[in-house]
Scaffold this motif. Structure first.
Motif, short mmCIF file in Angstrom:
data_model
loop_
_atom_site.label_atom_id
_atom_site.label_comp_id
_atom_site.label_asym_id
_atom_site.label_seq_id
_atom_site.Cartn_x
_atom_site.Cartn_y
_atom_site.Cartn_z
N VAL A 39 0.84 -1.20 0.00
CA VAL A 39 0.00 0.00 0.00
C VAL A 39 0.88 1.25 0.00
CG1 VAL A 39 -1.69 1.34 1.31
CG2 VAL A 39 -1.94 -1.14 1.12
N VAL A 40 1.90 1.26 0.84
CA VAL A 40 2.80 2.41 0.93
C VAL A 40 3.55 2.61 -0.37
CG1 VAL A 40 4.86 3.31 2.07
CG2 VAL A 40 3.03 2.28 3.44
N ALA A 41 4.11 1.53 -0.93
CA ALA A 41 4.90 1.63 -2.16
C ALA A 41 4.06 2.16 -3.32
CB ALA A 41 5.48 0.26 -2.52
N GLU A 42 2.85 1.63 -3.48
CA GLU A 42 2.00 2.06 -4.58
C GLU A 42 1.51 3.49 -4.39
OE1 GLU A 42 -1.16 -0.59 -5.63
OE2 GLU A 42 0.07 -2.38 -5.34
N THR A 43 1.19 3.85 -3.15
CA THR A 43 0.69 5.21 -2.89
C THR A 43 1.76 6.25 -3.19
OG1 THR A 43 -0.86 4.44 -1.19
CG2 THR A 43 -0.21 6.77 -1.13
N VAL A 44 2.97 6.02 -2.70
CA VAL A 44 4.05 6.98 -2.91
C VAL A 44 4.36 7.11 -4.40
CG1 VAL A 44 6.49 7.46 -2.50
CG2 VAL A 44 5.04 6.67 -0.62
N ALA A 45 4.52 5.99 -5.08
CA ALA A 45 4.84 6.03 -6.50
C ALA A 45 3.74 6.71 -7.30
CB ALA A 45 5.08 4.61 -7.02
N GLY A 46 2.50 6.31 -7.06
CA GLY A 46 1.39 6.87 -7.80
C GLY A 46 1.21 8.36 -7.58
N PHE A 47 1.40 8.81 -6.33
CA PHE A 47 1.22 10.22 -6.01
C PHE A 47 2.29 11.07 -6.68
CE2 PHE A 47 1.57 14.01 -3.32
CZ PHE A 47 0.24 14.41 -3.26
N LEU A 48 3.54 10.63 -6.62
CA LEU A 48 4.63 11.40 -7.24
C LEU A 48 4.47 11.44 -8.75
CD1 LEU A 48 7.69 10.17 -5.13
CD2 LEU A 48 6.53 12.39 -4.98
N ILE A 49 4.13 10.31 -9.35
CA ILE A 49 3.96 10.26 -10.81
C ILE A 49 2.83 11.18 -11.26
CG2 ILE A 49 3.18 8.76 -12.69
CD1 ILE A 49 4.75 6.48 -11.29
N ALA A 50 1.74 11.19 -10.50
CA ALA A 50 0.57 11.97 -10.89
C ALA A 50 0.76 13.47 -10.68
CB ALA A 50 -0.65 11.49 -10.12
N ASN A 51 1.63 13.85 -9.74
CA ASN A 51 1.69 15.26 -9.34
C ASN A 51 2.99 15.97 -9.68
OD1 ASN A 51 -0.88 15.86 -7.58
ND2 ASN A 51 -0.21 13.81 -7.00
N CYS A 52 3.94 15.27 -10.24
CA CYS A 52 5.22 15.89 -10.61
C CYS A 52 5.41 15.89 -12.12
CB CYS A 52 6.39 15.13 -9.97
SG CYS A 52 6.48 15.23 -8.18
N SER A 53 6.06 16.93 -12.60
CA SER A 53 6.45 16.97 -14.01
C SER A 53 7.65 16.06 -14.22
CB SER A 53 6.82 18.40 -14.41
OG SER A 53 8.03 18.79 -13.77
N PRO A 54 7.97 15.70 -15.46
CA PRO A 54 9.18 14.90 -15.69
C PRO A 54 10.43 15.54 -15.10
CG PRO A 54 7.82 14.87 -17.65
CD PRO A 54 7.18 15.84 -16.69
N ARG A 55 10.57 16.86 -15.24
CA ARG A 55 11.75 17.54 -14.68
C ARG A 55 11.78 17.41 -13.17
NH1 ARG A 55 14.60 21.76 -16.85
NH2 ARG A 55 14.14 23.05 -15.01
N GLN A 56 10.65 17.56 -12.52
CA GLN A 56 10.60 17.44 -11.07
C GLN A 56 10.92 16.01 -10.62
OE1 GLN A 56 6.61 18.99 -10.68
NE2 GLN A 56 7.34 20.84 -9.64
N LEU A 57 10.40 15.03 -11.34
CA LEU A 57 10.71 13.64 -11.00
C LEU A 57 12.19 13.35 -11.16
CD1 LEU A 57 7.71 11.72 -12.62
CD2 LEU A 57 8.27 11.80 -10.19
#
Length: 380
Positions: free
Chosen positions: A48-66
């Motif tokens: 749950v933690v792994a998927e939440t963190v990954a999904g949230f960052l992917i959805a809310n960050c631009s490629p440059r930010q990632l």
């Protein structure tokens, strides 16, 4: 430059700080509601933690930010090697900015050559670095150490570079590996998501060469219509071929998958915007004719996906296109493995955050392990 090296603007930094601030709250909500959410119901807390963190960052960050947040691939690799008491081995790919790194001792007899995913937007991150070593560890455990192989990984140039940069680097890296003494039949290529797309680019480049880039090491030599020796196998994990044309499973499975339809569509658009129209068939090969001759490159292919992932249809369509060619099984043994209830790159997540008590791997992940064992044994 094989990873982005830049400074974020003030606005980008402020936006990223906002993501950092919101992430703990999203994580808390998902943890509390995990028994009731379609995406996390029935999963252990580590997942749950792994998927939440990954999904949230992917959805809310631009490629440059990632790219800024995740850091350079080589740094991640060196950190992983130190943590696992492995001597880092970093090889320059001549004629390019790419690198090949070894996740085991370097060897020439059996090599699993990994091409990482990340939508061409993100570097070689921690869970991807640990994926193939996790498969190897499972095989060593199952065989009492009798079956082993080396692992190399390609560190290629990420976005804003687009086609044919990555294909050029991959072609040169594979050619360099073969000329250094690794026989093609002792190499299994494995790639996830965009990494699988890059392997597919190599397949189509082999059977239908891209003008003005280095030739595939498997093309015909001296006008003789016989290519070099074939690869030992190819594994395509959650392959991405719908970069510009989202498949129906995007909408159907976005409520289940951590890699949702929104980021997939955006990343595909970012990448395809830099691709010349004449090059689209190599990046987004959506016709069976583009794979004609694949059996001259490889005799064993495994395609995997999850029934609940957005890229499910990509895997199924790829399998269908190759099956349309009606290649005899003795020339091409191709398998499609759809994991029931699985999501994007489920095997990578399974190795990072095992769901079985005691850290055991899922049946779907173990099928990858067994396929690798069988492929290397067949090449012996």
């Amino acid at each position: 430059m094989y990873d982005a090296e830049f400074r974020l603007s003030l606005l980008e930094r402020l936006s990223l700080i906002g993501v950092y601030i919101r992430l703990p709250f999203r994580l808390l909500v998902n943890v509390v509601l995990s028994p009731f959410l379609a995406r996390t119901r029935g999963k252990r807390m580590n997942r749950v933690v792994a998927e939440t963190v990954a999904g949230f960052l992917i959805a809310n960050c631009s490629p440059r930010q990632l790219q800024y947040f995740l850091g350079p691939s080589i740094e991640k690799y060196v950190q992983w090697a130190k943590k696992n008491a492995i001597q880092p081995v970093i090889e320059n790919v001549l004629g390019s900015n790419a690198k090949v790194v070894w996740l085991t001792d370097k060897r020439t007899d059996r090599v699993l050559f990994f091409v990482h995913g990340g939508g061409y937007m993100t570097p070689f991150v921690d869970n991807m670095v640990g994926y193939c070593p996790g498969l190897r560890k499972a095989l060593l455990k199952e065989t009492g150490g009798e079956q082993d192989f080396g692992i190399a990984a390609l560190v290629y140039t990420i976005y804003p570079a687009t086609f044919p940069t990555q294909l050029t680097e991959f072609t040169l890296a594979l050619t360099q590996m073969i000329t250094s003494g690794v026989s093609p039949e002792n190499i299994i290529l494995i790639g996830d998501s965009a990494g699988a797309n890059l392997i597919i680019q190599l397949i189509t480049h082999t059977v239908r060469p891209v003008p003005d880039i280095p030739p595939s090491p498997f093309v015909a030599i001296d006008d003789i219509d016989v290519p070099r020796r074939r690869l030992g196998g190819i594994i395509l994990v959650s392959p991405w071929i719908s970069l510009g044309t989202p498949a129906p499973s995007y909408a159907q499975n976005t409520k289940y998958d951590f890699l949702t339809a929104g980021p997939l569509t955006r990343w595909g658009s970012y990448y395809m915007n830099g691709v010349e129209p004449r090059h689209v068939p190599w990046v987004e090969p959506l016709s069976s004719s583009l794979y004609k001759g694949i059996e001259m490159l490889v005799s064993r292919v495994l395609i995997t996906a999850g029934s609940r992932e957005c890229l499910r249809d990509d895997a199924m369509n790829l399998f269908g296109m190759i099956k349309e060619l009606q290649i005899p099984q003795e020339k091409l043994n191709i398998t499609l493995d759809i994991e029931e209830g699985g999501i994007h790159e489920d095997a990578i997540l399974d190795i990072e955050s095992p769901q079985k008590p005691g850290g055991g791997l899922s049946q779907a992940t173990m099928r990858q392990v067994h396929w690798i064992r069988e492929a290397f044994e067949a090449a012996s």
